[in-house]
Design a protein around this motif. Structure first.
Motif, PDB file in Angstrom:
ATOM      1  N   GLU A   1      34.071  34.417  38.640  1.00  0.00           N
ATOM      2  CA  GLU A   1      35.033  34.284  37.534  1.00  0.00           C
ATOM      3  C   GLU A   1      36.233  35.203  37.703  1.00  0.00           C
ATOM      4  O   GLU A   1      37.329  34.896  37.230  1.00  0.00           O
ATOM      5  N   PHE A   2      36.062  36.319  38.407  1.00  0.00           N
ATOM      6  CA  PHE A   2      37.175  37.260  38.593  1.00  0.00           C
ATOM      7  C   PHE A   2      38.182  36.707  39.595  1.00  0.00           C
ATOM      8  O   PHE A   2      39.393  36.820  39.407  1.00  0.00           O
ATOM      9  N   ILE A   3      37.685  36.085  40.675  1.00  0.00           N
ATOM     10  CA  ILE A   3      38.574  35.444  41.639  1.00  0.00           C
ATOM     11  C   ILE A   3      39.254  34.249  40.982  1.00  0.00           C
ATOM     12  O   ILE A   3      40.467  34.065  41.097  1.00  0.00           O
ATOM     13  N   ALA A   4      38.476  33.440  40.275  1.00  0.00           N
ATOM     14  CA  ALA A   4      39.030  32.249  39.623  1.00  0.00           C
ATOM     15  C   ALA A   4      40.133  32.621  38.639  1.00  0.00           C
ATOM     16  O   ALA A   4      41.155  31.929  38.533  1.00  0.00           O
ATOM     17  N   ALA A   5      39.957  33.738  37.942  1.00  0.00           N
ATOM     18  CA  ALA A   5      40.927  34.147  36.919  1.00  0.00           C
ATOM     19  C   ALA A   5      42.288  34.473  37.524  1.00  0.00           C
ATOM     20  O   ALA A   5      43.318  34.340  36.845  1.00  0.00           O
TER      21      ALA A   5
END
Length: 315
Positions: free
Chosen positions: A295-299
């Protein structure tokens, strides 16, 4: 989602973006990413892909705010631009301007309009082809602009808008199990996708993808970015939907850009869309070589809120 009109759009032409740090962006795309500046003025740069007949595939513009200025597609002729404009007017789509000659490099004839979330879209014809060249073996520079994806807080409505009004076709959809569908891949020709919509917290640019000559050139380009210290988000790997390779990086303004190759070409008569669940790692990366998406990369690809919605950019 029914396709109420046959597509008058033939292909993706260019993506136009604005940002405060113009000099850094210009340097990134020309010296590192491998595009060629073919025209420009103070605070504006037109960048071509060496293997593409398009006059430019990226337009950079200096502005106090980062924003998506324009997404441009092609049509076969001026008559198709006029037909599309008449259809859009009849369907209540808000135009930026009716069909008229363009004064951008290569000229042409275009209509501009707002999509359902306020992005400016251009459809043009009769743009002069640029003298381009064959990309050589082991030359890690973009051949063409492959596709552009946009973030949307109302993706189902946005996907339906592009299918209904512009004749795009749905190729495949990605989901996250019971959390629902999150990515829709749309095509306007036989390439698996030229455009797509990602479920996000706000309307914004998600990523632009540039096709390289082949796997070797793709890996060489990926390696060059890593050696130059450009922040890598995800990859190298190979997607299931589209069957294309991927390496994602951040440009100097925090936009996500991708190197890709071997995007799938579909048989329009026999193709049926798939729903792929990203909980299966092989659906995200068939090779298993990429770092794990979280989720951190996607964000990071959610990008900043686009302040330019329903505002036509200076051209």
């Amino acid at each position: 989602m029914s396709n109420s009109s046959s597509s008058l759009i033939t292909h993706l032409r260019h993506i136009d973006i604005a940002m405060p740090n113009f000099a850094g962006q210009r340097q990134f795309y020309t010296e590192l990413w491998g595009l060629t500046e073919t025209a420009g003025d103070t605070g504006v740069s037109f960048l071509a892909a060496e293997g593409s007949p398009e006059q430019y595939v990226v337009r950079l513009r200096e502005d106090a705010h980062k924003r998506t200025d324009l997404i441009a597609f092609g049509a076969a002729g001026a008559g198709d631009v006029d037909t599309l404009a008449a259809q859009l007017i009849a369907q209540g789509v808000r135009l930026v301007h009716e069909p008229k000659p363009l004064d951008t490099p290569g000229g042409g004839y275009a209509v501009r309009f707002f999509d359902n979330e306020g992005r400016v879209v251009e459809v043009s014809a009769d743009v002069a082809a640029r003298r381009h060249r064959r990309i050589e073996a082991r030359e890690p520079v973009p051949v063409r602009l492959s596709h552009v994806l946009m973030n949307s807080p109302t993706p189902e409505a946005t996907v339906d808008w592009y299918i209904r009004h512009l004749g795009f076709r749905l190729s495949d959809t990605m989901c996250l199990g019971g959390r629902g569908e999150i990515i829709w891949f749309l095509r306007c020709n036989t390439y698996h996708h030229s455009f797509g919509i990602v479920r996000g917290p706000h309307a914004a640019f998600h990523h632009a993808s540039f096709e390289l000559r082949g796997i070797d050139e793709f890996l060489r380009g990926t390696g060059r970015m890593r050696r130059m210290g450009i922040e890598r988000l995800w990859g190298p790997g190979r997607h299931r939907a589209g069957d294309n390779s991927f390496s994602y990086f951040l440009d100097r303004a925090g936009n996500t850009v991708e190197y890709t190759t071997e995007l799938e070409i579909l048989d329009e008569d026999t193709w049926h869309p798939h729903l792929y669940d990203l909980r299966d790692p092989a659906n995200a990366d068939q090779w298993g070589t990429a770092n794990e998406m979280d989720e951190f990369i996607a964000a990071k690809s959610h990008n900043d809120v686009d302040p330019g919605l329903f505002v036509a950019p200076p051209m």
